[in-house]
Design a protein around this motif. Structure first.
Motif, PDB file in Angstrom:
ATOM      1  N   ALA A   1       6.968   7.699   4.856  1.00 10.99           N
ATOM      2  CA  ALA A   1       6.079   6.679   5.408  1.00 10.99           C
ATOM      3  C   ALA A   1       4.738   6.668   4.679  1.00 10.99           C
ATOM      4  CB  ALA A   1       5.877   6.899   6.903  1.00 10.99           C
ATOM      5  N   GLU A   2       4.176   7.838   4.479  1.00 15.17           N
ATOM      6  CA  GLU A   2       2.875   7.912   3.809  1.00 15.17           C
ATOM      7  C   GLU A   2       2.971   7.434   2.364  1.00 15.17           C
ATOM      8  OE1 GLU A   2      -0.455  11.279   2.516  1.00 15.17           O
ATOM      9  OE2 GLU A   2       1.150  11.785   3.937  1.00 15.17           O
ATOM     10  N   LEU A   3       4.029   7.856   1.654  1.00 16.64           N
ATOM     11  CA  LEU A   3       4.185   7.459   0.256  1.00 16.64           C
ATOM     12  C   LEU A   3       4.405   5.957   0.124  1.00 16.64           C
ATOM     13  CD1 LEU A   3       6.473  10.386  -0.981  1.00 16.64           C
ATOM     14  CD2 LEU A   3       4.035  10.038  -1.500  1.00 16.64           C
TER      15      LEU A   3
ATOM     16  N   LEU B   1       2.510   2.480  -1.610  1.00 15.42           N
ATOM     17  CA  LEU B   1       3.248   1.635  -2.542  1.00 15.42           C
ATOM     18  C   LEU B   1       3.273   0.171  -2.120  1.00 15.42           C
ATOM     19  CD1 LEU B   1       5.010   1.793  -5.125  1.00 15.42           C
ATOM     20  CD2 LEU B   1       7.003   2.043  -3.619  1.00 15.42           C
ATOM     21  N   VAL B   2       3.145  -0.091  -0.831  1.00 17.16           N
ATOM     22  CA  VAL B   2       3.282  -1.465  -0.340  1.00 17.16           C
ATOM     23  C   VAL B   2       2.327  -2.436  -1.042  1.00 17.16           C
ATOM     24  CG1 VAL B   2       2.925  -2.967   1.659  1.00 17.16           C
ATOM     25  CG2 VAL B   2       4.322  -0.913   1.883  1.00 17.16           C
ATOM     26  N   PRO B   3       1.031  -2.141  -1.184  1.00 18.12           N
ATOM     27  CA  PRO B   3       0.128  -3.124  -1.817  1.00 18.12           C
ATOM     28  C   PRO B   3       0.559  -3.539  -3.222  1.00 18.12           C
ATOM     29  CG  PRO B   3      -1.145  -1.496  -0.625  1.00 18.12           C
ATOM     30  CD  PRO B   3       0.265  -0.987  -0.643  1.00 18.12           C
ATOM     31  N   PRO B   4       0.879  -2.598  -4.142  1.00 19.81           N
ATOM     32  CA  PRO B   4       1.299  -3.066  -5.469  1.00 19.81           C
ATOM     33  C   PRO B   4       2.637  -3.803  -5.459  1.00 19.81           C
ATOM     34  CG  PRO B   4       1.469  -0.670  -5.319  1.00 19.81           C
ATOM     35  CD  PRO B   4       0.716  -1.122  -4.126  1.00 19.81           C
TER      36      PRO B   4
ATOM     37  N   ALA C   1      10.002  -1.753   1.621  1.00 20.89           N
ATOM     38  CA  ALA C   1       8.880  -0.821   1.535  1.00 20.89           C
ATOM     39  C   ALA C   1       8.089  -0.817   2.835  1.00 20.89           C
ATOM     40  CB  ALA C   1       7.982  -1.191   0.362  1.00 20.89           C
ATOM     41  N   ALA C   2       7.848  -1.990   3.399  1.00 20.56           N
ATOM     42  CA  ALA C   2       7.101  -2.076   4.659  1.00 20.56           C
ATOM     43  C   ALA C   2       7.873  -1.413   5.806  1.00 20.56           C
ATOM     44  CB  ALA C   2       6.812  -3.531   4.990  1.00 20.56           C
TER      45      ALA C   2
END
Length: 335
Positions: free
Chosen positions: A116-118, A122-125, A146-147
């Motif tokens: 979840a943290e990783l 990653l979600v924004p890029p 990813a979300a």
């Protein structure tokens, strides 16, 4: 993978109308004729065939094929990434290379205890890359996955979902991602999952893959005996809809292999063993890890054992024993 590729053509030629494919001819996750050359070339370090394949799917708006090929290529890159590294170094802004890289990044973080943290990082890029992809919905499927892994809130997920369906209202992969998010965020919401899947299927064109979404929702219900009992009529209806979709495609078709494997699995769990026998026949030599990997680390062995059991039962029934009808289905969970 190379072994499967080399055997695919011969197996397909023997299985135009499959009756009994020997165990040794069964192929696990065999690529189709378009993907196989790209995978073989990637194994040799050459990215050009993969680039050409994905470019074609993008230009022709073949979104279902693009999604499936991107998934398979990203999975291959997890163990052999040299070809992708070369591709990205040569063409850093190539949308197809960016798609594979984003899918690979999600895959690599998915199995981490800190998933979840990783994935939040990653979600924004990933979303940023999707926003530059024009009408292509496939990068948005990656963003939705990813979300989901990042445990995004409902508002954020719905925003990404709106972007995905604005580009392709009936894209199967995006709908699967949304169904999985719904199931994960509300583990007991089997009725809501079925509602979502049934609505999507009803609104889709006759030949759209998303018409099989209720079957995927039925699969999520199999984790709960109570859900199977409560929604049994809807689960049977989902299976019947998928049977009709399967019938519209030729036997031993690699494109419909995952649908037929999932359908056979669900039918077996529902006790509809004669219907399952027909889907196991129609798969020909093509076995997919999903869904058989759900119960074992040996999906091929699970498939072969299920097929052998069904064949043994069929021999025991014939001749002189009338087939069991829908009213005589056995209880769920007997497989």
């Amino acid at each position: 993978m190379l072994r499967a590729f080399l055997r695919t053509t011969a197996a397909r030629a023997r299985s135009r109308t499959p009756r009994s494919v020997p165990d040794d001819d069964v192929l696990l996750d065999a690529p189709d004729d378009r993907l196989a050359p790209a995978l073989v070339a990637a194994a040799r370090g050459d990215y050009a065939p993969a680039a050409g394949l994905l470019s074609t799917t993008r230009e022709r708006a073949e979104w279902e094929h693009r999604d499936r090929y991107a998934t398979r290529l990203a999975a291959f890159a997890r163990s052999r990434a040299e070809w992708l590294d070369t591709w990205r170094a040569t063409a850093p802004d190539d949308p197809d290379a960016l798609l594979i890289a984003a899918r690979l990044a999600v895959h690599r973080r998915w199995d981490s205890p800190a998933r979840a943290e990783l994935l939040r990082q990653l979600v924004p890029p990933v979303v940023g890359a999707a926003e530059t992809s024009g009408p292509d919905p496939v990068p948005w499927r990656t963003a939705l996955d990813a979300a989901r892994g990042a445990r995004a809130g409902h508002a954020e997920f719905e925003r990404l979902w709106a972007e995905a369906v604005r580009r392709s209202a009936h894209h199967y992969g995006c709908h699967v991602a949304a169904l999985q998010y719904l199931a994960a965020s509300s583990p007991g919401a089997h009725g809501e999952c079925l509602d979502f899947a049934e609505t999507a299927a009803q609104d889709a064109p006759e030949d759209a893959l998303v018409r099989a979404l209720p079957l995927r929702a039925a699969f999520t219900c199999l984790t709960s005996t109570a859900a199977v009992r409560t929604h049994r009529r809807r689960l049977d209806a989902a299976a019947d809809r998928a049977i009709a979709l399967s019938a519209a495609h030729p036997a031993a078709d690699p494109w419909t292999a995952e649908l037929r494997n999932l359908l056979a699995y669900v039918l077996l769990r529902l006790g509809r063993r004669q219907d399952a026998a027909e889907q196991l026949r129609l798969t020909g030599p093509y076995v997919t890890s999903f869904p058989w990997e759900r119960d074992t680390d040996d999906p091929l062995g699970h498939f072969l054992q299920a097929r052998a059991d069904v064949r043994t039962e069929a021999r025991a029934r014939a001749p002189g024993h009338p087939p069991r009808g829908r009213a005589e289905r056995s209880a769920p969970g007997d497989h």
